[in-house]
Design an enzyme around this catalytic site. Structure first.
Site, PDB file in Angstrom:
ATOM      1  NE  ARG A  18      -2.071  -1.355   3.471  1.00 11.46           N
ATOM      2  CZ  ARG A  18      -2.344  -0.986   4.714  1.00 11.46           C
ATOM      3  NH1 ARG A  18      -3.434  -0.320   4.986  1.00 11.46           N
ATOM      4  NH2 ARG A  18      -1.534  -1.301   5.708  1.00 11.46           N
ATOM      5  CG  ASN A  36      -4.200  -4.380   3.326  1.00 11.84           C
ATOM      6  OD1 ASN A  36      -3.638  -4.299   2.240  1.00 11.84           O
ATOM      7  ND2 ASN A  36      -3.540  -4.419   4.462  1.00 11.84           N
TER       8      ASN A  36
END
Length: 93
Positions: A18, A36
């Site tokens: 990320r 996520n």
């Protein structure tokens, strides 16, 4: 302006993916978010200039050093008008 939603599967959680995506978004001037998903997938919701967005997606598809991309599903969706790019948590709405 173009917007896409991307679902990425593979080894993309717990490896800094990320943060890698956020760095690439800032580099290419992309707005939206990455988060996520429950399980092992990551979602990217991104919009920007079509050429820059394509470059951003190519970088994300290659992945970060410790990530492994097994599947990269891109869906074009209507433009939203994001003003920044951020990392979201599963509980964010």
């Amino acid at each position: 302006m173009k917007r896409v939603r991307v679902i990425i599967s593979g080894r993309v959680q717990g490896v800094g993916f990320r943060y890698f995506v956020q760095e690439k978004a800032l580099h290419f001037g992309i707005k939206g978010y990455v988060k996520n998903l429950p399980g092992e997938n990551v979602e990217i919701d991104a919009e920007g200039d079509e050429m820059q967005l394509d470059r951003f997606l190519a970088a994300c598809r290659r992945g970060s050093l410790h990530a492994r991309i097994d599947d990269f599903i891109v869906q074009k969706i209507p433009v939203f008008g994001y003003t920044r790019f951020r990392i979201r948590h599963c509980s964010d709405f």
